[in-house]
Design an enzyme around this catalytic site. Structure first.
Site, mmCIF file in Angstrom:
data_model
loop_
_atom_site.group_PDB
_atom_site.id
_atom_site.type_symbol
_atom_site.label_atom_id
_atom_site.label_comp_id
_atom_site.label_asym_id
_atom_site.label_seq_id
_atom_site.Cartn_x
_atom_site.Cartn_y
_atom_site.Cartn_z
ATOM 1 N N CYS A 13 0.843 -1.187 0.000
ATOM 2 C CA CYS A 13 0.000 0.000 0.000
ATOM 3 C C CYS A 13 0.882 1.243 0.000
ATOM 4 C CB CYS A 13 -0.892 -0.021 1.243
ATOM 5 S SG CYS A 13 -1.827 1.492 1.535
ATOM 6 N N HIS A 46 -8.492 -3.407 2.005
ATOM 7 C CA HIS A 46 -7.443 -2.682 2.712
ATOM 8 C C HIS A 46 -7.684 -1.171 2.645
ATOM 9 C CE1 HIS A 46 -3.209 -2.050 4.125
ATOM 10 N NE2 HIS A 46 -3.384 -0.911 3.454
ATOM 11 N N GLU A 47 -7.907 -0.664 1.445
ATOM 12 C CA GLU A 47 -8.024 0.789 1.279
ATOM 13 C C GLU A 47 -9.307 1.338 1.910
ATOM 14 O OE1 GLU A 47 -5.421 2.272 0.496
ATOM 15 O OE2 GLU A 47 -4.318 0.588 -0.371
ATOM 16 N N HIS A 89 -2.118 1.145 9.473
ATOM 17 C CA HIS A 89 -1.569 -0.166 9.169
ATOM 18 C C HIS A 89 -1.421 -1.020 10.428
ATOM 19 C CE1 HIS A 89 0.185 1.331 5.128
ATOM 20 N NE2 HIS A 89 -1.009 0.771 4.977
ATOM 21 N N HIS A 137 -8.624 2.205 5.374
ATOM 22 C CA HIS A 137 -8.054 3.555 5.521
ATOM 23 C C HIS A 137 -9.158 4.611 5.438
ATOM 24 C CE1 HIS A 137 -3.974 2.288 5.694
ATOM 25 N NE2 HIS A 137 -3.825 1.983 4.416
#
Length: 311
Positions: free
Chosen positions: A117, A267-268, A277, A271
């Site tokens: 990432c 994953h994103e 992380h 965020h």
């Protein structure tokens, strides 16, 4: 018959993603070394060395938050393996559970060269990967079990306001048609695991979160680096931007030498919701991802989002 139908769907999905792959093959950067490959030439380097490419290692560690000289000058970012660089390498090694020798040994090089990432591990000097989350004590047949979570948040614990539990998402016009369904599935998985609900905004309407595919410098201050480096990035709440690197080879599901769209979206989106992380390799918020792999939400991710929003 069912197998034939599924195969047809898979082929159509690949066709719909083919504009990305075709553009990638026609890009001159295809012929160049992958962005992190230079680190392999530095294996064995340690404090006191003066070796070509060390200045690039300094830039790499600066990009992901590990290195910041008091005054960022050309003189600092030279090919000297100085004490400040050694300290940065040790911090990196601790974050990834490597013996913190400060030397670029084989496991450190292997870790650094893995695609990842684009969001930094250390933001404004805040090394969230070395912060533990909640500690739990559970009793079991073997006695007292001690577990530690390793989720993290953006500095300041940035999050969506309490009134915003339903969020909308949309796609930039440059998004390949075949990429939409994997992203929708990723939102559905976060929906099932959190107090949030998500829905796709009608065409032409503004959305809380916008997904798009971009190349190199695309105007957000975080340029992509071509095939084989950073895969995607997203911004903390309530910015709402999530970008894939269009130069990568994307896939639906685990395909050799390609990256699963849904896994990266999971994953994103983490965020976008405020998670940083994690140092837990099984967690979706772990920064690194090799090609040909898929991952799902982990207990560490779910504990993190619940802790951030106190739910």
């Amino acid at each position: 018959m069912a197998t034939s139908h599924l195969l047809s769907i898979f082929i159509l999905a690949l066709i719909s993603l083919s504009p990305i792959g075709q553009a990638k093959r026609n890009t001159p950067s295809e012929q160049k070394q992958a962005p992190f490959e230079f680190i392999k030439t530095l294996q064995g380097c340690h404090k006191g060395n003066k070796t070509k490419e060390i200045h690039n290692l300094k830039n790499y560690l600066h990009q992901f938050g590990y290195l910041q000289y008091p005054n960022r000058t050309h003189a600092n970012y030279n090919d000297d393996f100085d004490e400040t660089l050694e300290s940065a390498v040790k911090t990196y090694q601790r974050n990834y559970h490597i013996n913190p020798t400060g030397t670029l040994d084989a496991i450190t090089v292997s870790t650094m060269t893995t695609t990842r990432c684009g969001v930094a591990d250390i933001i404004n000097g805040d090394n969230t990967m070395q912060k533990s989350g909640t500690k739990k004590h559970e009793s079991g047949s073997s006695g007292h079990i001690h577990t530690v979570s390793h989720y993290s948040f953006f500095p300041g614990n940035l999050r969506w306001p309490p009134s915003r539990t339903h969020l909308t998402f949309g796609f930039s016009p440059n998004t390949p048609a075949g990429a939409v369904a994997p992203v929708v599935r990723a939102f559905q998985r976060w929906d099932a695991a959190t107090h949030f609900t998500f829905s796709q905004a009608p065409s032409g309407r503004s959305a809380d979160m916008v997904i798009g595919f971009h190349r190199r410098n695309h105007g957000d201050g975080a340029p992509f680096d071509g095939p084989g480096g950073t895969l995607a990035h997203a911004f903390a709440p309530t910015n709402g931007r999530f970008h894939y690197d269009a130069d990568e080879r994307w896939s639906i599901g685990p395909v050799p030498n390609a990256f699963d769209l849904e896994t990266v979206a999971l994953h994103e989106i983490g965020h976008l919701l405020g998670l940083g992380h994690s140092s837990v390799e099984a967690a979706i918020m772990y920064p690194r991802l090799s090609s040909g792999r898929t991952k799902g939400l982990n207990a560490d991710d779910i504990q993190g989002i619940r802790a951030l929003y106190n739910v």
